[in-house]
Design a protein around this motif. Structure first.
Motif, PDB file in Angstrom:
ATOM      1  N   THR A  64     -10.372 -17.806   2.099  1.00 61.72           N
ATOM      2  CA  THR A  64     -10.895 -16.449   1.571  1.00 61.72           C
ATOM      3  C   THR A  64      -9.872 -16.059   0.244  1.00 61.72           C
ATOM      4  O   THR A  64     -10.645 -15.414  -0.675  1.00 61.72           O
ATOM      5  CB  THR A  64     -10.681 -15.298   2.550  1.00 61.72           C
ATOM      6  OG1 THR A  64      -9.392 -15.152   2.880  1.00 61.72           O
ATOM      7  CG2 THR A  64     -11.493 -15.835   3.660  1.00 61.72           C
ATOM      8  N   ALA A  65      -8.809 -16.406  -0.089  1.00 62.01           N
ATOM      9  CA  ALA A  65      -8.238 -16.040  -1.036  1.00 62.01           C
ATOM     10  C   ALA A  65      -7.562 -17.003  -1.949  1.00 62.01           C
ATOM     11  O   ALA A  65      -7.079 -16.835  -3.205  1.00 62.01           O
ATOM     12  CB  ALA A  65      -6.868 -14.886  -0.604  1.00 62.01           C
ATOM     13  N   SER A  75      -0.877 -15.404   4.631  1.00 59.68           N
ATOM     14  CA  SER A  75      -0.170 -16.121   3.822  1.00 59.68           C
ATOM     15  C   SER A  75       1.210 -16.274   3.931  1.00 59.68           C
ATOM     16  O   SER A  75       1.808 -15.672   4.866  1.00 59.68           O
ATOM     17  CB  SER A  75      -0.595 -15.877   2.277  1.00 59.68           C
ATOM     18  OG  SER A  75       0.210 -14.595   2.103  1.00 59.68           O
ATOM     19  N   TYR A 125      -6.382 -17.631   5.082  1.00 60.23           N
ATOM     20  CA  TYR A 125      -6.073 -17.275   3.779  1.00 60.23           C
ATOM     21  C   TYR A 125      -6.506 -18.112   2.640  1.00 60.23           C
ATOM     22  O   TYR A 125      -7.067 -17.952   1.568  1.00 60.23           O
ATOM     23  CB  TYR A 125      -4.628 -17.028   3.696  1.00 60.23           C
ATOM     24  CG  TYR A 125      -4.120 -16.623   2.380  1.00 60.23           C
ATOM     25  CD1 TYR A 125      -4.008 -15.433   1.630  1.00 60.23           C
ATOM     26  CD2 TYR A 125      -3.420 -17.835   1.664  1.00 60.23           C
ATOM     27  CE1 TYR A 125      -3.753 -15.270   0.356  1.00 60.23           C
ATOM     28  CE2 TYR A 125      -3.102 -17.502   0.220  1.00 60.23           C
ATOM     29  CZ  TYR A 125      -3.216 -16.348  -0.201  1.00 60.23           C
ATOM     30  OH  TYR A 125      -3.042 -16.166  -1.514  1.00 60.23           O
ATOM     31  N   LYS A 166       1.609 -18.072  -3.305  1.00 58.37           N
ATOM     32  CA  LYS A 166       1.071 -18.020  -1.852  1.00 58.37           C
ATOM     33  C   LYS A 166       0.394 -19.361  -1.586  1.00 58.37           C
ATOM     34  O   LYS A 166       0.775 -19.908  -0.418  1.00 58.37           O
ATOM     35  CB  LYS A 166       0.316 -16.838  -1.641  1.00 58.37           C
ATOM     36  CG  LYS A 166       0.893 -15.623  -1.500  1.00 58.37           C
ATOM     37  CD  LYS A 166      -0.047 -14.430  -1.277  1.00 58.37           C
ATOM     38  CE  LYS A 166       0.743 -13.058  -1.067  1.00 58.37           C
ATOM     39  NZ  LYS A 166      -0.226 -12.275  -0.688  1.00 58.37           N
ATOM     40  N   ASN A 167      -0.404 -19.983  -2.430  1.00 55.22           N
ATOM     41  CA  ASN A 167      -1.021 -21.245  -2.036  1.00 55.22           C
ATOM     42  C   ASN A 167       0.073 -22.402  -1.735  1.00 55.22           C
ATOM     43  O   ASN A 167      -0.138 -23.367  -0.955  1.00 55.22           O
ATOM     44  CB  ASN A 167      -1.809 -21.860  -3.232  1.00 55.22           C
ATOM     45  CG  ASN A 167      -3.321 -21.191  -3.181  1.00 55.22           C
ATOM     46  OD1 ASN A 167      -3.557 -20.536  -2.132  1.00 55.22           O
ATOM     47  ND2 ASN A 167      -3.752 -20.793  -4.348  1.00 55.22           N
ATOM     48  N   ASP A 198      -2.013 -10.978   5.487  1.00 54.60           N
ATOM     49  CA  ASP A 198      -2.958 -11.626   5.024  1.00 54.60           C
ATOM     50  C   ASP A 198      -3.217 -12.971   5.548  1.00 54.60           C
ATOM     51  O   ASP A 198      -4.117 -13.845   5.102  1.00 54.60           O
ATOM     52  CB  ASP A 198      -3.265 -11.710   3.337  1.00 54.60           C
ATOM     53  CG  ASP A 198      -2.040 -11.976   2.454  1.00 54.60           C
ATOM     54  OD1 ASP A 198      -1.292 -12.730   3.228  1.00 54.60           O
ATOM     55  OD2 ASP A 198      -2.282 -12.029   1.276  1.00 54.60           O
TER      56      ASP A 198
END
Length: 379
Positions: A51-52, A347, A48, A360-361, A345
């Motif tokens: 990629t995001a 996360s 995650y 999410k990070n 995903d």
């Protein structure tokens, strides 16, 4: 995975010649499956971020400052992502851009202690070849200078804030930032009796709900449950108007601060015989949970998971006995709960927006940091 595991267990139980060893072999299968599940959960979280989570410039949620980039990089390296991975290379290039001439590593300066401390975590994880020696040495000197008392050139321990540090420095210190300071000092291999750590211990002890020779503040004995709270107030507050207070004017203990405080006691060299450690462990046993941040519910849940895992790991505890006498393999419990909470995903995110954990990070970095303490090799 679960169906195969159950099937093999049944096969072992009913195959002639295997009855005596069935339980042992089944346990081995369970352990292997849990290891594989944990690895898969970690891999999905890393993917995650790859990629995001990461921006084109290498940062993670840069609008919140460089702290999230530092936390993400630390989480990646502690979960065995190699230093030459392109995601990591880009991340460190971005983080290096926040190194200041005064030695700090921060954005606008509002939360410079927190940001520099977590940057120290990242740079020390990446410093096997000594490439970051100067950055780390300068940052070490910088955060030491932010400590309350030191910054003003005062060694008066009678001030209840002595030894603490806040987000931006010595103004209104809190236990979270003081714990980050101690963590950062340990990351640069400061010994237990380091002067800054021992100063911090004075403040940490005063944030514990425990009346003792180490805590004679007005709040020490009002709750007296061995847990820890966030900040030592210096202004009068009506307890009925603030939920962090008890009816008698005490300060409520809660999970994330208790684990942060407990870990700080361990890093300061205190042993299980010390009354502060005994009291903290008693609170931890009575309030054991991997489903909530005790005393806070879902608020700060992923920060809690990180302090929970890092504190118990630092104390070399493999199990926690709860109030009912049940022993918990906290690594297995934490891994299972984080696996259950993981999004499709890869996360994690907190529906409770307090302390920015809807990002999410941030939540994913905290979750991966927590999981880094659950690997078998950390035992």
């Amino acid at each position: 995975m679960k169906a195969a595991r159950i099937g093999l267990t049944i096969l072992l139980l009913f195959t002639p010649g295997f009855a005596a060893t069935a339980h042992a072999q089944a346990a081995a299968v369970e352990a292997a499956a849990e290891t594989a599940d944990r690895a898969a959960v970690i891999a999905d979280g890393i993917e995650y971020l790859r990629t995001a989570g990461q921006a084109a410039d290498g940062t993670f949620t840069i609008q919140a400052g460089p702290g999230l980039t530092a936390l993400a990089l630390t989480a990646l390296l502690r979960n065995d992502v190699p230093l030459d991975d392109p995601m990591v290379v880009k991340g460190f290039k971005a983080l290096e851009g926040f190194v200041k001439p005064d030695g700090g590593i921060y954005g606008n300066g509002r939360i410079k202690n927190y940001e520099t401390c977590v940057a120290i975590f990242a740079f020390t994880e990446a410093n096997a070849d000594k490439r970051y020696d100067k950055i780390i040495a300068d940052a070490n000197k910088f955060v030491r200078g932010l400590q309350y008392g030191v910054a003003a050139g005062q060694e008066d321990q009678s001030n209840v804030w002595y030894g603490g540090v806040g987000y931006g420095g010595p103004e209104r210190p809190d236990l979270s930032n003081t714990s980050y300071l101690i963590d950062a000092l340990k990351a640069v291999d400061a010994p237990d009796d380091d002067e800054a750590i021992q100063r911090a211990l004075v403040f940490v002890s005063r944030c514990q709900n425990l009346k003792s020779e180490y805590n004679e503040t007005e709040f020490a004995g009002k709750v007296n449950d061995g847990g820890f709270f966030y900040v030592i107030p210096t202004e009068k507050v009506d307890p009925s108007e603030d939920e962090s207070y008890t009816a008698n004017g005490g300060l409520r203990s809660y999970g994330s601060m208790t684990y942060a405080g407990f870990k700080s006691l361990v890093y300061a060299g205190l042993t299980k015989e010390d009354p502060r450690v005994k009291a903290a462990l008693e609170w931890i046993g009575k309030n054991y949970s991997v489903t909530e941040n005790p005393g806070q519910g879902s608020a700060g849940l992923y920060y809690y998971y990180n302090t929970f895992g890092s504190a118990l790991d630092a104390a070399n505890l493999d199990a926690v006995v709860d109030a009912e006498g049940k022993s918990h393999d906290w690594r297995a419990d934490l891994t299972a709960e984080l696996a259950k909470q993981q999004n499709d995903d890869g996360s994690w995110a907190n529906a409770n927006r307090q302390w920015f954990e809807q990002d999410k990070n941030l939540a994913t970095s905290f979750a991966l940091l927590a999981l880094s303490h659950c690997n078998d090799e950390t035992k």
